[in-house]
Design an enzyme around this catalytic site. Structure first.
Site, PDB file in Angstrom:
ATOM      1  N   GLU A  45      -8.354   5.425  -0.467  1.00 37.16           N
ATOM      2  CA  GLU A  45      -9.202   5.232   1.612  1.00 37.16           C
ATOM      3  C   GLU A  45      -7.817   5.856   1.831  1.00 37.16           C
ATOM      4  O   GLU A  45      -8.045   6.801   3.272  1.00 37.16           O
ATOM      5  CB  GLU A  45      -9.191   3.659   2.133  1.00 37.16           C
ATOM      6  CG  GLU A  45      -7.381   3.156   2.209  1.00 37.16           C
ATOM      7  CD  GLU A  45      -8.273   1.870   2.279  1.00 37.16           C
ATOM      8  OE1 GLU A  45      -9.380   1.619   2.995  1.00 37.16           O
ATOM      9  OE2 GLU A  45      -7.731   0.828   2.985  1.00 37.16           O
ATOM     10  N   GLU A  92      -7.659  -5.198  -3.951  1.00 40.25           N
ATOM     11  CA  GLU A  92      -7.549  -3.822  -3.611  1.00 40.25           C
ATOM     12  C   GLU A  92      -6.320  -4.378  -3.384  1.00 40.25           C
ATOM     13  O   GLU A  92      -5.095  -4.170  -4.954  1.00 40.25           O
ATOM     14  CB  GLU A  92      -7.537  -3.595  -2.396  1.00 40.25           C
ATOM     15  CG  GLU A  92      -6.453  -2.263  -1.517  1.00 40.25           C
ATOM     16  CD  GLU A  92      -7.484  -1.915  -0.581  1.00 40.25           C
ATOM     17  OE1 GLU A  92      -7.689  -0.438  -0.267  1.00 40.25           O
ATOM     18  OE2 GLU A  92      -6.897  -2.193   0.777  1.00 40.25           O
ATOM     19  N   HIS A 137     -18.719  -8.758   4.662  1.00 33.08           N
ATOM     20  CA  HIS A 137     -17.470  -8.097   5.263  1.00 33.08           C
ATOM     21  C   HIS A 137     -16.657  -8.980   6.842  1.00 33.08           C
ATOM     22  O   HIS A 137     -17.436  -8.888   7.618  1.00 33.08           O
ATOM     23  CB  HIS A 137     -17.715  -6.875   5.656  1.00 33.08           C
ATOM     24  CG  HIS A 137     -16.162  -6.149   5.582  1.00 33.08           C
ATOM     25  ND1 HIS A 137     -16.017  -5.346   7.069  1.00 33.08           N
ATOM     26  CD2 HIS A 137     -14.804  -5.645   5.346  1.00 33.08           C
ATOM     27  CE1 HIS A 137     -14.698  -5.254   7.212  1.00 33.08           C
ATOM     28  NE2 HIS A 137     -14.230  -5.207   5.535  1.00 33.08           N
ATOM     29  N   HIS A 138     -15.474  -9.398   6.179  1.00 36.63           N
ATOM     30  CA  HIS A 138     -14.982 -10.291   6.691  1.00 36.63           C
ATOM     31  C   HIS A 138     -13.396  -9.819   7.112  1.00 36.63           C
ATOM     32  O   HIS A 138     -12.434  -9.525   6.036  1.00 36.63           O
ATOM     33  CB  HIS A 138     -14.789 -11.407   5.821  1.00 36.63           C
ATOM     34  CG  HIS A 138     -15.243 -12.348   6.393  1.00 36.63           C
ATOM     35  ND1 HIS A 138     -15.978 -13.587   5.656  1.00 36.63           N
ATOM     36  CD2 HIS A 138     -17.240 -12.485   6.582  1.00 36.63           C
ATOM     37  CE1 HIS A 138     -17.440 -13.865   5.553  1.00 36.63           C
ATOM     38  NE2 HIS A 138     -17.205 -13.196   6.138  1.00 36.63           N
ATOM     39  N   GLU A 139     -13.235  -8.478   8.259  1.00 36.18           N
ATOM     40  CA  GLU A 139     -12.260  -8.294   7.996  1.00 36.18           C
ATOM     41  C   GLU A 139     -11.592  -8.972   9.759  1.00 36.18           C
ATOM     42  O   GLU A 139     -12.174  -9.754  10.564  1.00 36.18           O
ATOM     43  CB  GLU A 139     -12.225  -7.275   9.133  1.00 36.18           C
ATOM     44  CG  GLU A 139     -10.720  -6.451  10.098  1.00 36.18           C
ATOM     45  CD  GLU A 139      -9.982  -6.592   8.770  1.00 36.18           C
ATOM     46  OE1 GLU A 139     -10.124  -5.420   7.363  1.00 36.18           O
ATOM     47  OE2 GLU A 139      -8.442  -6.917   8.764  1.00 36.18           O
ATOM     48  N   HIS A 186      -8.994  -7.645   0.894  1.00 36.13           N
ATOM     49  CA  HIS A 186      -7.849  -6.241   0.350  1.00 36.13           C
ATOM     50  C   HIS A 186      -7.198  -6.677   1.661  1.00 36.13           C
ATOM     51  O   HIS A 186      -6.979  -7.703   2.455  1.00 36.13           O
ATOM     52  CB  HIS A 186      -8.939  -4.770   1.991  1.00 36.13           C
ATOM     53  CG  HIS A 186      -9.944  -4.317   0.163  1.00 36.13           C
ATOM     54  ND1 HIS A 186      -9.876  -2.418   0.505  1.00 36.13           N
ATOM     55  CD2 HIS A 186     -10.515  -4.630  -0.655  1.00 36.13           C
ATOM     56  CE1 HIS A 186     -10.422  -3.016  -0.616  1.00 36.13           C
ATOM     57  NE2 HIS A 186     -11.269  -3.901  -0.954  1.00 36.13           N
ATOM     58  N   GLU A 187      -5.584  -5.962   1.303  1.00 32.88           N
ATOM     59  CA  GLU A 187      -4.351  -5.747   2.228  1.00 32.88           C
ATOM     60  C   GLU A 187      -4.168  -7.401   1.776  1.00 32.88           C
ATOM     61  O   GLU A 187      -3.935  -8.022   2.369  1.00 32.88           O
ATOM     62  CB  GLU A 187      -4.538  -6.026   3.684  1.00 32.88           C
ATOM     63  CG  GLU A 187      -5.239  -4.934   3.889  1.00 32.88           C
ATOM     64  CD  GLU A 187      -6.627  -4.115   4.005  1.00 32.88           C
ATOM     65  OE1 GLU A 187      -7.060  -4.990   4.478  1.00 32.88           O
ATOM     66  OE2 GLU A 187      -6.303  -3.541   4.178  1.00 32.88           O
ATOM     67  N   GLU A 235       0.913  -1.217  -0.306  1.00 36.99           N
ATOM     68  CA  GLU A 235      -0.138   0.695   0.576  1.00 36.99           C
ATOM     69  C   GLU A 235       0.884   1.440  -0.323  1.00 36.99           C
ATOM     70  O   GLU A 235       0.909   2.215   0.354  1.00 36.99           O
ATOM     71  CB  GLU A 235      -0.714   0.122   1.424  1.00 36.99           C
ATOM     72  CG  GLU A 235      -2.127  -1.235   0.538  1.00 36.99           C
ATOM     73  CD  GLU A 235      -3.013  -1.123   1.446  1.00 36.99           C
ATOM     74  OE1 GLU A 235      -2.931  -0.701   3.210  1.00 36.99           O
ATOM     75  OE2 GLU A 235      -4.474  -1.802   1.497  1.00 36.99           O
TER      76      GLU A 235
END
Lengths: 699, 699
Positions: B503, B497, B408-410, B478-479, B169
């Site tokens: 963001e 992502e 959403h799964h963080e 993401h990440e 990132e």
């Protein structure tokens, strides 16, 4: 079932700044003090004599000030507990939990970090743990080491195995502390994965005996979210200290306050029976957390298992352990696969005919064609049977015969893979009505770099038990870290292997005759062991003339193990045909109970002998097991444990006169006598022998 | 859908001992030879001039002879391929896959280990990989290093980010190779977890440009069961070499023959458009392995997300990121929680009213009260909503409004925990009819010691896509490690992502105006990016006067990004109220397509500008996006891509005359003109600006 049963609960809180605490009997005394520069320390006396000399306590943290000095005492509180609880399954219907407690609240002056040290003193031993209360100055932290000392007074004789981070499947060594040296061991012992950290590290439970006959046992209880503790031995000064098992990058434990360490336990008695019979490890665990325990039932089982160990069949459908990435659809059957539908039905028939609860089948699922020794991640999916094992057909047949199937999940140590498939695997078990699973962890652990005994794996084993409880399934783990009483909290964790089981006798130097007299003083303190006794065909030469391996007991001793080795899950490990040839002796295995109202340790000497009597749960029948080591043994047993005034038919399964574990192990005799609680029985055991007795009330 | 579509397939096998291979156009040529002591090497020429000088190849193995010398050539074979395939979703309806192949079969004389090196030469670049055939001498092996060289001829200008094992990132640096130095970077950049291995390690894709205008891009394709490759830079000699990401104990990859490495790619062209427009990375991946792709659909979505970034609400129900082990049942609401039932309904209403497909809700589930920065293992269970989020009510409401919810799964980087819960999490999604999930990996990875870009994590990301396919679910990670074309094989892996997204503009130094002109030359070569464009309220001072952060583009450029940043999953990232104030500009976001019949790269210069036109899948509408960096730009575009003879209404969304990303970013204007394929359009872009155009056929 969260609250089991409580007969008496006495709670006394004293706010006096006491820094010592005694056992309810007053024989044991712990003294706590800060020494040097505010370093926590303790001593333990037994009957006024020192057993543990000044020993310091502390926790080292990663990238933070060590919690091992600079402390001041904020408060010290003592309390008295006396309660009883009913285990779901157990050696006794009611377990007493009686101890005195001392809590020392500490503040580290330089950091203002708070840490408590809590002692519980039972009649048979001392326990202590570290507690990290919720506080501003400590939230997340990483333990880089625990430095708990156990400084003894003399050169005890110890029953020890090396402090291997990956295996507990060792034969016990019986030497003085000063002679402990892992580099002198014969490591050609059938153990696949070994990670021995140093010359002088041994495993707990460490059973010891002093020259004067004092028995001391160092272990731990309630290992939850923490690695296993091994022990570093200073054989010159008789000092032991904690050796936590590291993770892949050398850290020991990741914690968040509020939290606690496991209990470190020191059992002390002049009578070895107090140690074998202790419920201290269970008592130090949290009460049962399951609301529903109705599905947790003892199981006696047979299975497709020993026939692979003796070489009659294979786990693998394709007969090769080196399939080199070929698709399971391309496998060609070798004709030696054990877990076929037909063979399983044969075992189901045998189980049904003889009143067994379950049938275990190993090798039923795809993956065995290339499963071990290569740190392979995706080995098994735990749901795909080999083409010759019809899950639906087998389970329908078992249902018809009123027998339960026991699932088998070998992970090959690839825990990452197992966790990924766990819900699916358990779904399959529910679909086909399997009540229990035997899991296996043969091989180097994945996530790579982790050890079987590290925090990650401890968490895994406990996680599987909890997840299984969601599905109302029972767990029996093999090659896991050894239990430390978690089965009190999750009684669906019904058994574990986690020591050198009977299987080693089939294909390695095996387990010497003393082995089963030591396990109840070590491994079995933490919970039931799936030792898989009951081998009748003692010598492997029966299967292959070139084989010299054998079980290192007599046949009669194999029967006695059903009583001496407590487990609510017991296998009759031998082949149906081995039993069918000796149905008279097999009768004991058919009769013996798995769950108990009461247990009497009649005689005990680690490494030498053990005699235990147990009363069947909810029934008037009793069973007795007596075993000896490599020496023949005669003993007279008073049957005063039997009900007063009741006559019993005692069926005595014993070594024949000329029996001997090595030269004539299968010679047994059976005699029947009528006895009362005033009777005495002479037991005569061959070298490596034993006696098994059932007592049936005469109406 | 395993076999998608094949128009032409020409296969020519030559058994001549060729050791060179050319592109179909003949402009590119690869020469292979063994040098020194049997060391594999290659060179690459473009139009007869060297681009890659003699570069050696090899694989180092753990505890085995390195596969980097002592080789002999057994055979070398060449072949020609020309096929076409239809992606499920894509920038084009049909993708050409045309290349010449050279396979060098090698034998290591001292070990008899066989290894093949395979080259594929496309018109726009070269790819090679290592292949380990099934053989006696190599079964399981551990790669301790890969030593693939890319020796360049001069000091290219490079668009580079540091070779961080844990994050991609970063803002791109634009320097000569000789000036690359990670220690000179400003690392106060909003990135939480950083693991930069050395001064001179950078990430691939590495986009470069020579002084003479040659564009060279080094990347990889089909990273499956292998770690990510970063690049070590020797800035003195212009030599690049592979840097594989290690695991917790320093190993790079665990493999079993037969197997292959990922493809190493070197794109080369005089025209930057060939690189942006290349399908080479996708082509180098395996064809689609899914039988059913019916559920894989493009989605335009809004969500409860940007309001947390700008500080209007929180992910956390309790408003604290430090709950210190308190039970989620004890949490007290702060009143600032974004993911409430009522707020979600507001977004559903907005989505329904404006024709959006989906609504993402972050912060709906328990765990956010203490989720990040502490290497915590059990953070989320992915199934328990906060008390103010009613899953049944929300999903019923969405269904009524014909809008799909996006899960959403963080994971907080706790992958071990995520995998344990994955089936349950997906079951919940199916129960409530969520078609897609956005996953997040903010934080240090658990299993501890692993990196985001190691083999373990690559396998995890790919595993989640495959497991999701079992449930017919789409994944947007993401990440994660950056994609390398796996979406060809598992097209339900719809986006990722895996680079510095929009963001960062909300709360860090952000993304400079050139950022979005570089990503299509780097990150986006591997697959669709969920950049989350569409921010209309450019300056964060709108929300808080003390804030100086802002999006580093004009509003018009935010619109253009929907065309220049290809993704079949596109968010309109700003708040409903931001759009409602500017419905005229919002119309472009409502109109723009997500899936395309054709794509024309009209203008491209990395770091400077990009102009792309795309034809809607199955429709006659076209869209055009043009963006510039910090410099204003004027350009004349010929519309010859439009259908001949057809008139179109072109709606042009462009920067107002006085617009400027920094001082006046929200000044836009909209004009409508009638055009044909003979028309030309003058585009005028502000500094940091852009132009978005929709072309609607006039009937």
């Amino acid at each position: 079932m969260k609250h089991i049963f409580s007969i008496i609960l006495v709670f006394t809180l004293s706010v006096i700044q006491a820094q010592s605490v005694k056992s309810p009997s007053s024989a044991l005394e712990v003294n706590f003090k800060l020494v040097n520069n505010g370093q926590p320390s303790y001593t333990v006396n037994f009957n006024g004599k020192p057993v543990v000399l000044e020993s310091t306590l502390g926790i080292k943290l990663k990238e933070r000030t060590a919690l091992d000095s600079n402390f001041e005492i904020i408060t010290s509180k003592s309390a008295t507990f006396n309660e009883s609880w009913k285990p779901v399954l157990g050696q006794k219907a009611i377990i007493e939990n009686q101890y005195n407690e001392l809590t020392i609240a500490l503040n580290q002056k330089v950091t203002n970090v708070k840490m408590n040290i809590i002692f519980k003193v039972y009649n048979e031993g001392v326990a202590f743990r570290y507690e990290f209360p919720k506080q501003e100055k400590l939230n997340y932290f990483i333990i880089s080491d625990e430095v708990s000392q156990f400084n003894l007074t003399e050169d005890y004789k110890a029953f020890w195995i090396p402090g291997d981070f990956d295996s507990n499947e060792y034969v016990y060594n019986e030497t003085k502390l000063s002679s402990i040296d892992n580099t002198k061991l014969n490591l050609n012992n059938g153990i696949g994965v070994k990670s021995i950290p140093g010359k002088y590290t041994v495993q707990a439970p460490l059973m010891m005996k002093s020259a004067s006959g004092l028995y001391v046992n160092i272990f731990e209880a309630a290992v939850v979210n923490y690695p296993v503790m091994h022990l570093n031995v200073d054989g010159v000064n008789f000092k032991l200290s904690s050796q936590l098992v590291p993770n892949a990058i050398g850290d020991k434990a990741y914690l968040q306050a509020p939290c606690v360490s496991p209990w470190r336990t020191i059992m002390i008695s002049n009578d070895a029976r107090d140690i074998v019979g202790s419920s201290m490890i269970l008592n130090l665990n949290e009460p049962c957390k399951l609301d529903d325990v109705s599905y947790i039932k003892p199981m006696k089982y047979v299975g497709i298992w020993w026939e692979m160990h003796v070489g009659l069949s294979t786990w693998d459908y394709a007969g090769s352990q080196n399939a080199q990435n070929i698709s399971s659809k391309e496998l060609l059957p070798s004709g030696k696969h054990g877990a076929t539908t037909a063979n399983t039905k044969r075992y189901i028939d045998f189980a049904a005919k003889n009143g067994f609860d379950g049938v275990l089948v190993e090798g039923w699922n795809v993956g065995w064609e290339d499963w071990v020794g290569n740190w392979k991640e995706e080995v098994f999916d735990f749901t795909t049977p080999y083409p010759d094992f019809n899950l639906a057909e087998v389970t329908a047949y078992a249902k018809e015969k009123n027998v339960k199937m026991i699932m088998h999940h070998e992970t090959s140590g690839s825990v990452a893979n197992y966790e990924r498939h766990l819900d699916r695997a358990f779904d399959l078990m529910k679909k086909y009505d399997y009540p229990a699973v035997k899991s296996g962890y043969v091989g180097k652990i994945i996530p790579r770099g982790e050890f079987h005994d590290g925090q990650t794996m401890v968490n895994h084993f406990n996680f599987v038990a909890r997840r299984a409880a969601d599905y109302k399934l029972m767990i029996n783990s093999h090659e896991s870290s050894r239990p430390t009483g978690y089965s009190r909290t999750y009684p669906n964790y019904i058994a574990a292997e986690a020591a050198r089981g009977n299987e080693f006798n089939a294909w390695s130097n095996g387990n010497p005759p003393s082995h089963e007299t030591i396990l109840p003083f070590t491994r079995q303190l933490g919970g039931p062991m799936d030792y898989t006794p009951g081998i009748f065909e003692i010598k492997m030469s029966y299967y292959d003339k070139n084989k010299t391996e054998q079980v290192h007991t007599t046949l009669a001793k194999q029967l006695a193990l059903y009583v001496t080795m407590y487990s609510p899950l017991q296998m009759a490990a031998d082949l149906p045909e081995s039993y069918e040839k000796r149905m008279d002796a097999f009768q004991f295995i058919k009769d013996v109970a798995l769950d108990w109202d009461d247990t009497k340790i009649l005689e005990a000497e680690p490494g030498d002998y053990l005699t235990i009597a147990r009363k069947t749960k909810g029934k008037q029948t009793w069973f007795l097991g007596a075993i000896t080591d490599e020496n023949a043994r005669k003993t007279e047993i008073t049957l005063d444990f039997l009900n007063k005034g009741q006559k019993y038919k005692a069926i005595i399964y014993e070594d024949a006169k000329d029996a001997d574990w090595k030269n004539n192990p299968m010679a047994y005799k059976i005699r029947i006598v009528e006895v009362t609680n005033k009777s005495k029985l002479n037991l005569v055991m061959a070298p490596g022998g034993g006696t098994a007795i059932s007592f049936e009330p005469i109406k």
